[in-house]
Design a protein around this motif. Structure first.
Motif, PDB file in Angstrom:
ATOM      1  N   UNK A 105      22.346  22.936  -7.952  1.00 14.15           N
ATOM      2  CA  UNK A 105      22.898  22.282  -6.761  1.00 14.15           C
ATOM      3  C   UNK A 105      22.797  23.192  -5.542  1.00 14.15           C
ATOM      4  N   UNK A 106      22.440  22.631  -4.394  1.00 16.92           N
ATOM      5  CA  UNK A 106      22.379  23.467  -3.187  1.00 16.92           C
ATOM      6  C   UNK A 106      23.789  23.869  -2.743  1.00 16.92           C
ATOM      7  N   UNK A 107      23.907  25.005  -2.066  1.00 25.12           N
ATOM      8  CA  UNK A 107      25.216  25.454  -1.582  1.00 25.12           C
ATOM      9  C   UNK A 107      25.795  24.458  -0.578  1.00 25.12           C
ATOM     10  N   UNK A 108      27.109  24.345  -0.578  1.00 25.60           N
ATOM     11  CA  UNK A 108      27.788  23.393   0.299  1.00 25.60           C
ATOM     12  C   UNK A 108      28.567  24.064   1.436  1.00 25.60           C
ATOM     13  N   UNK A 109      28.875  25.355   1.255  1.00 27.46           N
ATOM     14  CA  UNK A 109      29.794  26.046   2.162  1.00 27.46           C
ATOM     15  C   UNK A 109      29.122  27.281   2.755  1.00 27.46           C
ATOM     16  N   UNK A 110      29.440  27.567   4.016  1.00 30.61           N
ATOM     17  CA  UNK A 110      28.989  28.777   4.685  1.00 30.61           C
ATOM     18  C   UNK A 110      30.221  29.618   5.008  1.00 30.61           C
ATOM     19  N   UNK A 111      30.256  30.823   4.446  1.00 30.87           N
ATOM     20  CA  UNK A 111      31.309  31.780   4.781  1.00 30.87           C
ATOM     21  C   UNK A 111      30.715  32.704   5.838  1.00 30.87           C
ATOM     22  N   UNK A 112      31.325  32.716   7.012  1.00 30.71           N
ATOM     23  CA  UNK A 112      30.853  33.584   8.087  1.00 30.71           C
ATOM     24  C   UNK A 112      31.679  34.860   8.039  1.00 30.71           C
ATOM     25  N   UNK A 113      30.977  35.962   7.871  1.00 27.77           N
ATOM     26  CA  UNK A 113      31.622  37.263   7.760  1.00 27.77           C
ATOM     27  C   UNK A 113      31.330  38.065   9.018  1.00 27.77           C
ATOM     28  N   UNK A 114      32.320  38.843   9.444  1.00 27.21           N
ATOM     29  CA  UNK A 114      32.126  39.705  10.608  1.00 27.21           C
ATOM     30  C   UNK A 114      32.720  41.067  10.310  1.00 27.21           C
TER      31      UNK A 114
END
Length: 179
Positions: free
Chosen positions: A91-100
């Motif tokens: 399954x393709x990823x559903x969520x983007x976690x933006x890290x800084x």
């Protein structure tokens, strides 16, 4: 005081205590193992979590780098953590976690996020040496959850370094062959 400000105050007070907050997430069901492992990232390095926006795919990027997204005008490289960690998913990823961190922003594609877990530092252990070697040092810590699952806490800086080194290695190889 608003709930948001109260939440910010609570997290700020955590910095001086013996606690850590970790965002738990999954990379998906691994075809090789038939399991869905739990990973974590320090909440202080998470800027935001959102549904995967449209990704602009770019040529000549390191393995595991899917491309980039524009987040309110800032271009952010996007890494598919499943690919980067060697997890084979259907399954393709559903969520983007933006890290800084250190003024660098990076997006991590993941299958799903669970919740934020507040942990005591004594619950967090150093990973076994073989695991640290196998994952290239990507896992900085491990902990056992109340339900018996093991959470692997990823080193965001190491992932950035690995993708940057990979890009530099490919650039040197390309220039060495074509000059």
């Amino acid at each position: 005081m608003s709930k948001f400000m109260q939440s910010v105050d609570e997290r700020t007070r955590l910095a001086g205590t013996n606690r850590l907050e970790v965002l738990l997430f999954s990379l998906g069901l691994d075809r090789n193992t038939g399991k869905e492992e739990v990973f974590g990232i320090n909440v202080f390095k998470v800027r935001e979590v959102l549904n995967v926006p449209e990704i602009t795919h770019a040529p000549d990027v390191p393995p595991g780098v899917e491309g980039m997204v524009s987040l309110r005008g800032t271009m952010i490289p996007v890494i598919n953590l499943a690919h980067f960690c060697g997890v084979k998913v259907d399954e393709p990823p559903q969520i983007l976690i933006v890290s800084e961190y250190n003024k660098n922003m990076l997006g991590f594609l993941v299958h799903s996020v669970e919740h934020i877990l507040r942990m005591e530092w004594n619950q967090i252990k150093v990973p076994p040496p073989m695991m640290a070697h196998r994952m290239g040092g990507l896992i900085t810590a491990v902990s056992e959850l109340e339900d018996g699952r093991i959470v692997m806490i990823l080193d965001v800086e190491k992932i950035l370094a690995e993708t940057t080194e990979s890009a530099e290695d490919e650039k040197m190889l390309y220039h060495g062959v074509h000059e």
